[in-house]
Design an enzyme around this catalytic site. Structure first.
Site, PDB file in Angstrom:
ATOM      1  CG  HIS A   1       1.596   4.592  -4.126  1.00  0.00           C
ATOM      2  ND1 HIS A   1       1.770   3.725  -5.180  1.00  0.00           N
ATOM      3  CD2 HIS A   1       0.904   3.911  -3.189  1.00  0.00           C
ATOM      4  CE1 HIS A   1       1.225   2.558  -4.895  1.00  0.00           C
ATOM      5  NE2 HIS A   1       0.680   2.648  -3.682  1.00  0.00           N
TER       6      HIS A   1
ATOM      7  CD  GLU B   1      -3.190   0.141   0.821  1.00  0.00           C
ATOM      8  OE1 GLU B   1      -4.001   0.569   1.649  1.00  0.00           O
ATOM      9  OE2 GLU B   1      -3.324   0.247  -0.418  1.00  0.00           O
TER      10      GLU B   1
END
Length: 207
Positions: free
Chosen positions: A16, A89
C-alpha cells in the site's frame, strides 16, 4: 481435468501507499489502520500508471483501509477488490501503534521481527510467523483453484516478505532472506498452479 489450471499464474503483489503511521515511525500491523498521506496518494497514482497496461483477472486486497484505498486511487475507483483477511498485515498484538524505540525497550525479543525473524518471539496477542506463513499458503491454494492467469494482490510490507517465503522453502528463515518492500512497490511471480494443492501442503517458487 481443467487443463488451464495446470498452466502458470502470474501474481503481481503490491504494498500500500505511505500512511501517517509510516511517516511518523509507528509500527502498525493487522490490528490497526492509518490513512494514506498525500505522498501515499501520489504513490498509489503512480502505481496505477505502472499497471495501466495490464489486464487482471482478479484484484485481491487486504481489508484494511490503507490497502483498499490504494487500489481505489490506483484504478480511479473503477476496481472493487476482493477483500481477504488472510492478506492482513502481521498481527503485532500489544506492539500495535508503538514507535520502534518503544518496541525495542518494551519488547526486545519481539523487536527482531524485521531484522531477524528467526529470533522473533511474538509479543502478547501477537501472531506467530508460522501461522502467518500458513494463512498465506492457504490463500495461494485457494487462488490456484481459480481460472486466473493474472492477479493483483494489494497488501502489506511484511505480507510480501511472507509471500517470498511461501515461494521458496516455507521457513521463517526465508522471511529473513526476503528483500524489504517500499510503499507501492510491485513485485511479480510466475507460479505453476499444480504445485499449490492442499493434499501436499507444499508449494514452490517457479522461475
Amino acid at each position: 481435468v481443467n487443463e488451464r489450471r495446470l498452466n502458470s499464474m502470474d501474481l503481481f503483489l503490491a504494498r500500500h501507499g505511505e500512511t501517517v503511521s509510516n511517516a511518523v515511525g509507528r509500527a502498525l500491523g493487522g490490528g490497526g489502520d492509518s490513512p494514506l498521506t498525500a505522498n501515499g496518494v501520489r504513490q498509489a497514482e503512480e502505481m496505477g500508471k505502472l499497471l495501466a497496461g495490464i489486464t487482471f483477472d482478479a484484484v485481491y486486497s487486504s481489508p484494511l483501509g490503507r490497502a483498499v484505498d490504494t487500489v481505489r486511487i490506483a484504478f480511479q475507483g473503477n476496481v472493487q477488490p476482493i477483500q481477504d483477511e488472510r492478506l492482513l498485515e502481521i498481527g503485532l498484538g500489544d506492539m500495535e501503534g508503538l514507535t520502534w524505540k518503544e518496541i525495542v525497550r518494551q519488547y526486545p525479543q519481539s523487536s527482531t521481527f524485521m531484522a531477524d525473524p528467526a529470533a522473533y518471539v511474538p509479543p502478547p496477542n501477537g501472531e506467530p510467523l508460522q501461522e502467518m506463513i500458513a494463512r498465506i499458503d492457504d490463500f495461494l491454494c485457494d487462488l490456484a483453484e481459480k481460472d486466473y492467469r493474472r492477479v493483483l494482490i494489494q497488501t502489506h510490507g511484511y505480507v510480501l516478505r511472507v509471500f517470498y517465503a511461501c515461494m521458496t522453502d516455507h521457513t521463517v528463515a526465508a522471511i529473513g532472506r526476503s528483500p524489504g518492500y517500499g510503499n507501492c512497490e510491485v513485485v511479480s511471480y510466475r507460479v505453476k498452479k499444480q504445485l499449490y494443492v492442499r493434499s501436499s501442503g507444499l508449494s514452490e517458487k517457479q522461475e
